[in-house]
Write a protein that holds these residues in place. Structure first.
Motif, PDB file in Angstrom:
ATOM      1  N   VAL A  79      -8.211  10.750   1.991  1.00  0.00           N
ATOM      2  CA  VAL A  79      -8.256  11.084   0.576  1.00  0.00           C
ATOM      3  C   VAL A  79      -7.195  10.049   0.102  1.00  0.00           C
ATOM      4  O   VAL A  79      -7.278   9.673  -1.115  1.00  0.00           O
ATOM      5  N   TRP A  80      -5.970   9.550   0.824  1.00  0.00           N
ATOM      6  CA  TRP A  80      -5.348   8.659   0.250  1.00  0.00           C
ATOM      7  C   TRP A  80      -5.655   7.357  -0.023  1.00  0.00           C
ATOM      8  O   TRP A  80      -5.584   6.606  -1.038  1.00  0.00           O
ATOM      9  N   SER A  83      -7.923   6.991  -2.817  1.00  0.00           N
ATOM     10  CA  SER A  83      -7.030   7.156  -4.031  1.00  0.00           C
ATOM     11  C   SER A  83      -6.463   5.643  -4.354  1.00  0.00           C
ATOM     12  O   SER A  83      -6.592   5.147  -5.542  1.00  0.00           O
ATOM     13  N   ASP A 118       1.619   0.007  -1.351  1.00  0.00           N
ATOM     14  CA  ASP A 118       1.084   1.283  -1.927  1.00  0.00           C
ATOM     15  C   ASP A 118       2.196   1.482  -3.000  1.00  0.00           C
ATOM     16  O   ASP A 118       1.749   1.948  -4.035  1.00  0.00           O
ATOM     17  N   LEU A 139       2.120  11.214  -7.110  1.00  0.00           N
ATOM     18  CA  LEU A 139       1.440  10.096  -6.073  1.00  0.00           C
ATOM     19  C   LEU A 139       2.466   9.608  -5.321  1.00  0.00           C
ATOM     20  O   LEU A 139       2.213   9.107  -4.274  1.00  0.00           O
ATOM     21  N   CYS A 142       3.125  12.062  -2.690  1.00  0.00           N
ATOM     22  CA  CYS A 142       1.867  11.940  -1.575  1.00  0.00           C
ATOM     23  C   CYS A 142       2.089  10.651  -0.694  1.00  0.00           C
ATOM     24  O   CYS A 142       1.854  10.656   0.346  1.00  0.00           O
ATOM     25  N   ARG A 143       2.366   9.373  -1.384  1.00  0.00           N
ATOM     26  CA  ARG A 143       2.667   8.163  -0.626  1.00  0.00           C
ATOM     27  C   ARG A 143       3.630   8.517   0.708  1.00  0.00           C
ATOM     28  O   ARG A 143       3.401   8.233   1.682  1.00  0.00           O
ATOM     29  N   ARG A 146       2.181  10.823   3.209  1.00  0.00           N
ATOM     30  CA  ARG A 146       1.056  10.167   4.003  1.00  0.00           C
ATOM     31  C   ARG A 146       1.759   9.292   5.279  1.00  0.00           C
ATOM     32  O   ARG A 146       1.236   9.193   6.127  1.00  0.00           O
ATOM     33  N   THR A 168      -4.185  16.988  -1.579  1.00  0.00           N
ATOM     34  CA  THR A 168      -5.403  16.412  -2.039  1.00  0.00           C
ATOM     35  C   THR A 168      -5.707  16.792  -3.876  1.00  0.00           C
ATOM     36  O   THR A 168      -6.311  15.927  -4.281  1.00  0.00           O
ATOM     37  N   ARG A 170      -3.318  16.588  -6.054  1.00  0.00           N
ATOM     38  CA  ARG A 170      -2.438  15.750  -6.654  1.00  0.00           C
ATOM     39  C   ARG A 170      -3.330  14.320  -6.814  1.00  0.00           C
ATOM     40  O   ARG A 170      -3.526  13.671  -7.803  1.00  0.00           O
ATOM     41  N   CYS A 171      -4.105  13.972  -5.742  1.00  0.00           N
ATOM     42  CA  CYS A 171      -4.889  12.700  -5.538  1.00  0.00           C
ATOM     43  C   CYS A 171      -5.929  12.881  -6.440  1.00  0.00           C
ATOM     44  O   CYS A 171      -6.307  12.088  -7.348  1.00  0.00           O
ATOM     45  N   ALA A 175      -5.219  10.318  -9.504  1.00  0.00           N
ATOM     46  CA  ALA A 175      -5.741   9.047  -8.915  1.00  0.00           C
ATOM     47  C   ALA A 175      -7.196   9.047  -9.089  1.00  0.00           C
ATOM     48  O   ALA A 175      -7.903   7.982  -9.871  1.00  0.00           O
TER      49      ALA A 175
END
Length: 434
Positions: A79-80, A83, A118, A139, A142-143, A146, A168, A170-171, A175
């Protein structure tokens, strides 16, 4: 958009996971528990439904398979990646040549975009207004998740179903969404067009639409450039007219930063003693009706000079025909914010004297401007007006020797709202109303 309804495969998948881990001789606990897999699987459709159908790529299909297999760390990675691909597409839709102009990088092409880390991509998207500050914050978290908890790198720990769904979501929200994607303006092409010749109405409308669609940071850059073109003595008149026409369409909605940039550039002209650019900048502010951004002493100077020019024309030959444009300019200036106290006497005396006229009459085309000005007088200005007949000035002399002037003065006094009359001149006001 078609809703996502995932098949009921969990009952068939879970026994396979038990058999597979047993066959390999590894503990079942290396994968998410049956309960976690079931919870994540049931929550996935509501998250996937936030993502436009065209963005539900094979990466998301692999994510779902990973979830069904209890591999949340792999699902995170899929999912990342999805995005990141979409954020790159947002940048491409914005315009790589425009990004090059904004970032100052001479060759910002697709390969440079792909090579961005990223973190740098997120920062670029924030700068281009492709994601909000909230989106950047979430995000970026999230980075970090990940990098530390997905299968992309050796993990420092495991995440559960709730953490995966939050990631997920948030992505999907920040994004992989259908939010408006601004398109950048090609500044080089725009400047060529500005200087090529006077815009037709269609050209003006087209550029206004493009600028309106870009982000605030680039708009501010464009407005500053238009200010510079207008003030540059070397600019052709058609370019100056184009710059003013474009900028005036946005004058009522200038951001605080855009206003600050205008003021800073204006003060730079003063500091450098660049009189030509300074005068042009004053005119730019006046035309856009943003004189309230200037210092009081500059507004004083503009109004005082306009009043002097009007009075000079009023006392010259053929004044009845020449007054209107000078009266209109003084009205335009005085309507752009509060008049400085230091120039109120001169302003009121000029307006009332010209409005009353002389023994031969008045300038009929200028009268509507005078009437509007007098109706808008503040209490302090009303006090000055009602005191003029008792002082030594041109108006007082005309009223003394010309009954038509006296009558016209009374007519203008009737335009004053009683609520704006200070008590100090209330008796004079009542006398003229008789």
């Amino acid at each position: 958009m078609t809703d996502v309804n995932l098949p009921a495969i969990i009952k068939n998948t879970l026994p396979v996971l038990d058999d597979l881990t047993a066959a390999l001789g590894i503990p079942r606990s290396i994968l998410a528990s049956d309960e976690e897999i079931g919870s994540a699987w049931s929550s996935l459709p509501s998250v996937l439904n936030k993502i436009p159908a065209e963005l539900r790529t094979e990466q998301l299909a692999k994510m779902c398979i990973a979830v069904a297999s209890g591999l949340f760390d792999s699902a995170l990675n899929y999912v990342w990646n999805c995005s990141i691909v979409e954020l790159r597409e947002k940048v491409k839709r914005f315009g790589l040549n425009v990004v090059s102009q904004i970032t100052g990088k001479p060759s910002f092409d697709e390969q440079v975009l792909i090579d961005l880390k990223d973190a740098d991509l997120l920062n670029l998207c924030l700068k281009l207004n492709l994601i909000t500050e909230d989106g950047f914050y979430f995000l970026d978290q999230c980075r970090d998740i990940r990098n530390n908890f997905s299968a992309a790198h050796p993990g420092v720990g495991n995440i559960d179903n709730h953490e995966f769904i939050a990631f997920t979501n948030r992505c999907a929200k920040y994004a992989l969404n259908n939010e408006y994607n601004p398109v950048g303006v090609d500044l080089a092409g725009f400047l060529i067009a500005i200087k090529a010749g006077k815009f037709t109405p269609e050209q003006t409308n087209q550029w206004v639409l493009r600028i309106a669609k870009t982000h605030e940071a680039q708009q501010g850059l464009i407005f500053g450039t238009m200010h510079g073109i207008y003030c540059d003595p070397a600019s052709h008149e058609e370019a100056r007219v184009n710059a003013l026409a474009i900028t005036s369409e946005f004058a009522k909605g200038f951001s605080p930063k855009a206003k600050s940039d205008f003021i800073n550039r204006h003060h730079d002209y003063i500091a450098k003693g660049d009189e030509k650019r300074h005068k042009a900048s004053q005119q730019f502010f006046e035309k856009l009706q943003i004189l309230d951004l200037l210092d009081a002493h500059e507004v004083h100077s503009l109004i005082s000079n306009a009043a002097k020019k009007l009075m000079a024309v009023h006392q010259s030959y053929d004044n009845f025909y020449n007054e209107p444009p000078f009266a209109e300019r003084l009205r335009t200036l005085s309507e752009q914010g509060a008049t400085p106290d230091t120039v109120k006497q001169e302003l009121v005396e000029t307006i009332v004297t010209c409005a009353v006229g002389n023994q031969y009459g008045v300038s009929h085309l200028a009268t509507p401007h005078y009437r509007k000005l007098i109706r808008g007088f503040s209490p302090a200005e009303v006090e000055i007006m009602l005191s003029l007949p008792s002082e030594k000035n041109i108006l007082a002399r005309r009223m003394k020797f010309s009954s038509p002037c006296n009558e016209r003065y009374k007519e203008f006094v009737n335009l004053i709202d009683p609520s704006t009359v200070p008590s100090k001149v209330a008796s004079a006001y009542a006398e003229y109303l008789k």
